[in-house]
Write an enzyme that holds these catalytic residues in place. Structure first.
Site, PDB file in Angstrom:
ATOM      1  N   HIS A  20      38.132  42.191  41.307  1.00 29.35           N
ATOM      2  CA  HIS A  20      37.472  42.732  42.502  1.00 29.35           C
ATOM      3  C   HIS A  20      35.972  42.784  42.234  1.00 29.35           C
ATOM      4  O   HIS A  20      35.536  43.531  41.348  1.00 29.35           O
ATOM      5  CB  HIS A  20      38.012  44.127  42.821  1.00 29.35           C
ATOM      6  N   ASP A  37      38.322  39.815  45.043  1.00 35.71           N
ATOM      7  CA  ASP A  37      38.747  40.399  46.317  1.00 35.71           C
ATOM      8  C   ASP A  37      37.841  41.538  46.779  1.00 35.71           C
ATOM      9  O   ASP A  37      37.153  42.175  45.971  1.00 35.71           O
ATOM     10  CB  ASP A  37      40.165  40.969  46.185  1.00 35.71           C
TER      11      ASP A  37
HETATM   12 NI    NI Z   1      42.144  43.738  48.398  1.00 33.54          NI
END
Ligand code: NI
Length: 292
Positions: free
Chosen positions: A209, A68
């Site tokens: 992430h 992400d």
């Molecule tokens: Ni996010």
């Protein structure tokens, strides 16, 4: 009698001609494929992204790694890792950073990864007006499509924050996760790797992430560790192949049907139960915390 003989002979001739035509057509097709195959072997990188692979996650133990908030400065290195290990992942990207890493986003798609929508600027969508929600989604769709040539079909709401209204406005399946590595919080390669290797279950969706160096550094170990546990690493779309994901619905994992599957009329699912046997709920479902 003679006329009947002629009719039969004519019929036979037509039949033979039909077969010949079919054989010739087959030969042409086969030759064509060979030529295409020959070209592909020589050629440069493909101009169009490859389609999702046909992996049967009801038989194979699948898991999806998702990344992400990127793309960012570490994303290209992550793509190198995934390429070397021959695995595909899904990237939920922010529209506002897509353009400055357009080459990386294009490479992502060409290497078979899934490009997906994580809004334009990472707001909590439940606090926005309908117009603002639509704008967050549409601008990002356009940016990813411009960079990669592919329009995303999946989205992930920032913080996992959504509701019926947001789902309706988004108009795409909303993909959450079954394993939150909390990599943004700990920023530790060892910990990120350990969580990513040990926590996923079959059909799981793992949240990382790619904007954090430590997260990207942990992925070579994660991939090796998951493969050792017998997992095949697939994109989210590959994992849900054959299942119709509904626009606006949220999904946290791919429910795996109980085995063995027996074809018994009494074993058919009850009305209102779409997949028959429901899986155990995941112990680490989405929670609202600031890093997602
Ligand atoms: Ni996010």
């Amino acid at each position: 009698m003679r006329i009947w003989n002629l009719i039969i002979l004519g019929g036979l001739l037509l039949f033979v001609a039909g077969c010949g035509g079919g054989a010739e057509k087959q030969a042409r097709t086969a030759g064509g494929n060979e030529a295409v195959g020959g070209q592909t072997r020589k050629a440069r990188p493909p101009a169009t992204p490859p389609p999702p692979r046909k992996i049967d996650c009801d038989r194979v133990k699948c898991v999806s790694l998702t990344f992400d908030d990127g793309p960012g400065p570490h994303t290209a290195r992550l793509l190198d890792t995934l390429k070397v290990r021959g695995v595909r992942a899904t990237f939920f990207m922010l529209g506002e950073v897509v353009q400055q890493h357009a080459g990386v986003v294009r490479r992502m798609a060409l290497e078979g990864h899934e490009v997906a929508n994580h809004t334009w600027s990472h707001p909590d969508l439940t606090g926005l007006s309908p117009k603002e929600v639509r704008s967050q989604i549409e601008r990002t769709q356009k940016a990813i499509r411009n960079a990669s040539g592919v329009a995303p079909t999946l989205m992930r709401p920032p913080y996992g924050a959504t509701n019926d209204e947001v789902g309706r406005l988004v108009g795409m399946p909303q993909i959450l996760w079954s394993v939150d590595t909390r990599d943004w919080q700990f920023r530790s390669v060892g910990r990120d790797a350990k969580v990513g290797i040990t926590k996923p279950e079959r059909g799981g969706i793992v949240l990382y992430h790619d904007v954090h160096k430590e997260s990207v550094d942990s992925i070579p170990k994660v991939v090796v560790g998951l493969k050792k546990r017998g997992f095949t690493l697939v994109t989210v779309t590959e994992m849900f192949r054959g299942e119709r994901l509904k626009p606006g619905e949220t999904y946290t994992e791919d429910p795996v049907e109980a085995e063995p599957l027996t074809a018994s009329p009494t074993a058919s699912p009850a009305p209102g139960s779409p997949t028959g046997t429901a899986p155990e709920p995941s112990p680490t479902g989405p929670s609202s915390n600031p890093g997602q």
